[in-house]
Design an enzyme around this catalytic site. Structure first.
Site, short mmCIF file in Angstrom:
data_model
loop_
_atom_site.label_atom_id
_atom_site.label_comp_id
_atom_site.label_asym_id
_atom_site.label_seq_id
_atom_site.Cartn_x
_atom_site.Cartn_y
_atom_site.Cartn_z
N HIS A 72 -41.58 26.24 8.40
CA HIS A 72 -41.36 27.01 9.42
C HIS A 72 -41.05 26.61 10.69
O HIS A 72 -41.92 25.90 10.99
CB HIS A 72 -42.27 28.50 9.58
CG HIS A 72 -42.00 29.28 8.11
ND1 HIS A 72 -42.66 30.68 8.45
CD2 HIS A 72 -41.39 29.34 7.11
CE1 HIS A 72 -42.23 31.39 7.18
NE2 HIS A 72 -41.44 30.51 6.45
N PRO A 292 -59.04 33.83 11.43
CA PRO A 292 -58.02 33.27 10.90
C PRO A 292 -56.62 33.61 11.74
O PRO A 292 -55.58 32.88 11.60
CB PRO A 292 -57.71 34.10 9.63
CG PRO A 292 -58.41 35.16 9.75
CD PRO A 292 -59.67 35.02 10.66
N LYS A 296 -56.25 27.99 11.34
CA LYS A 296 -56.69 26.56 11.41
C LYS A 296 -57.79 26.31 10.56
O LYS A 296 -58.26 24.99 10.36
CB LYS A 296 -57.43 26.53 12.96
CG LYS A 296 -56.47 26.44 14.16
CD LYS A 296 -55.84 25.06 14.11
CE LYS A 296 -54.47 25.17 15.19
NZ LYS A 296 -53.25 24.65 14.76
C1 PHB Z 1 -51.70 33.67 5.47
O1 PHB Z 1 -52.42 33.82 4.70
O2 PHB Z 1 -50.43 33.39 5.25
C2 PHB Z 1 -51.89 33.32 7.19
C3 PHB Z 1 -53.11 33.73 7.25
C4 PHB Z 1 -53.54 33.62 8.82
C5 PHB Z 1 -52.58 33.20 9.52
C6 PHB Z 1 -51.31 32.79 9.08
C7 PHB Z 1 -51.06 32.76 7.81
O3 PHB Z 1 -52.92 33.10 11.09
#
Ligand code: PHB
Ligand code: APR
Length: 389
Positions: A72, A292, A296
């Protein structure tokens, strides 16, 4: 039994560390309290920085990641009924890869079984001994028996609730923590992604995130109350609420379907300091937690074990303790950068129950600034794609 390094925990931190040590010819044993199947059944995040991709390649597990991972080059931020793209490629020259943590774990487990290095599953470490001496020991349980392994070093990769951090005397460790006043309700569903790129949503009803695992599998999150239960969120309520938080065109693109996994996770920021205690080293969630929102967690587990594997190589090859002595400061410098960014993303995008009208207006002003300022977007992008090693 004796080995050079005992690794406690077969999550991504422990398994990647084990694999990096194998590549360096350093003997190691992994102890994991759960079964391999259980470890693989945990659905976790799935976004990896380029630095982490390079490290996984170096560990010999880059092939499937390159085949199946989704590259991405940007994300979208949604607020006030519109979406704003942040172009990582243009702003930083970098991209990120979507590849589930479960898949990384599976690849690492397979790579480890090829090397023949021992992993004891359903074998919890129960106590650590003589961690300040040159001969530390780990006691563990297998079935009804207890046994002991002597080693040169212990790597505590046993997650936030593991025993490694808890064995450190209180006077030797300081912890910094913030528990955020909401959680994330996440579902996995066999439905196409809402949009080709991730959408991070700020809405007065709460944050939402549209992510994915593949072209046919969505990973979606909604901000919820910390005391909400899964039973409060039947699938229809989830999809209905998601659509209410999305802009009209994204809402129209939602394809609904049954949730194949559903869970609620609290949001926490946590750092332990230091993360080296004699011959015990903490890495990954055992040492720190990020909310989340900044994606990171997995990347920090990877950077910790990268620094630690370098330190161990220096110790065994050059007989130098330089890397071991600087591990804690080096790893934590990166951790605090990620804590800051994850906190900033969390603050920018969520509804805080205690926010005043003033706070809400400032949050909106910050989103509007981000939407029009290339330098603000570049700052977000630089943090999101990750620091170089
Ligand atoms: C995901 O689980 O795909 C995910 C989780 C937290 C994020 C981005 C993607 O900030
Ligand atoms: N003995 C053996 N194993 C243990 C013990 C113990 N006493 N206590 C915990 N464990 C195991 C857990 O069962 C788990 O499999 O340690 C492992 C820790 O794995 P994770 O929690 O996945 O932590 P880590 O490897 O640091 O991975 C960090 O996971 O939570 C996400 O966002 C986080 O992506 C990041 C990543």
């Amino acid at each position: 039994m004796r080995t050079q390094v005992v690794i406690i925990g077969a999550g991504p931190a422990g398994l990647l560390f084990g694999q990096l040590l194998q590549k360096q010819g350093i003997e190691n044993v992994i102890l994991e309290q759960r079964s391999g199947e259980y470890v693989l059944s945990r659905v976790r995040a799935g976004l990896i920085e380029e630095g982490t991709v390079r490290l996984l390649e170096r560990a010999g597990v880059g092939q499937r990641l390159h085949r199946e991972g989704l590259v991405h080059e940007g994300i979208e931020i949604s607020f006030g009924g519109g979406r704003h793209r942040i172009d990582f490629r243009k702003l930083t020259g970098k991209a990120i890869t979507i590849y589930g943590q479960t898949e990384i774990t599976r690849d690492l487990m397979e790579a480890r079984s090829v090397t023949g290095a021992p992993t004891f599953y359903e074998a919890p470490a129960v106590s650590l001994h003589d961690t300040s001496s040159e001969r530390p020991r780990v006691r563990y349980r297998k079935d009804t028996l207890e046994a002991e392994i002597e080693c040169d070093f212990i790597a505590g990769c046993d997650g936030f609730h593991g025993i490694s951090r808890r064995t450190v005397p209180e006077a030797a460790i300081r912890t910094y923590e913030r528990v955020h006043p909401f959680g994330w309700l996440g579902i996995l569903s066999e439905t196409p992604p809402v949009s080709p790129e991730l959408i991070y949503v700020n809405h007065e009803r709460g944050f939402a995130l549209c992510s994915m695992r593949s072209q046919t599998r969505s990973r979606l999150y909604l901000q919820c109350r910390v005391d909400d239960n899964i039973e409060d969120w039947p699938d229809e309520r989830f999809w209905g609420e998601l659509k209410l938080r999305l802009d009209p065109s994204a809402a129209a693109a939602v394809v609904t379907g049954p949730a194949i996994e559903k869970s609620i996770a609290p949001l926490r920021s946590f750092v332990a300091e230091p993360i080296r205690f004699g011959r015990l080293f903490l890495a990954g969630d055992a040492a720190h937690i990020v909310p989340p929102t900044g994606a990171k967690g997995l990347n920090l587990a990877a950077s910790d074990v990268y620094y630690l594997s370098q330190a161990f190589a220096e110790f065994y090859e050059a007989k130098s303790t330089g890397g071991l002595d600087t591990y804690s400061d080096r790893a934590l410098a990166r951790v605090w950068q990620a804590e800051r960014f994850s906190w900033w993303m969390t603050r920018l995008l969520h509804c805080f129950p205690e926010d005043s009208g003033f706070d809400q207006k400032v949050q909106r002003a910050e989103l509007e600034f981000l939407a029009r300022s290339v330098s603000a977007q570049a700052t977000l992008a630089e943090n999101y794609v990750g620091l170089p090693y």
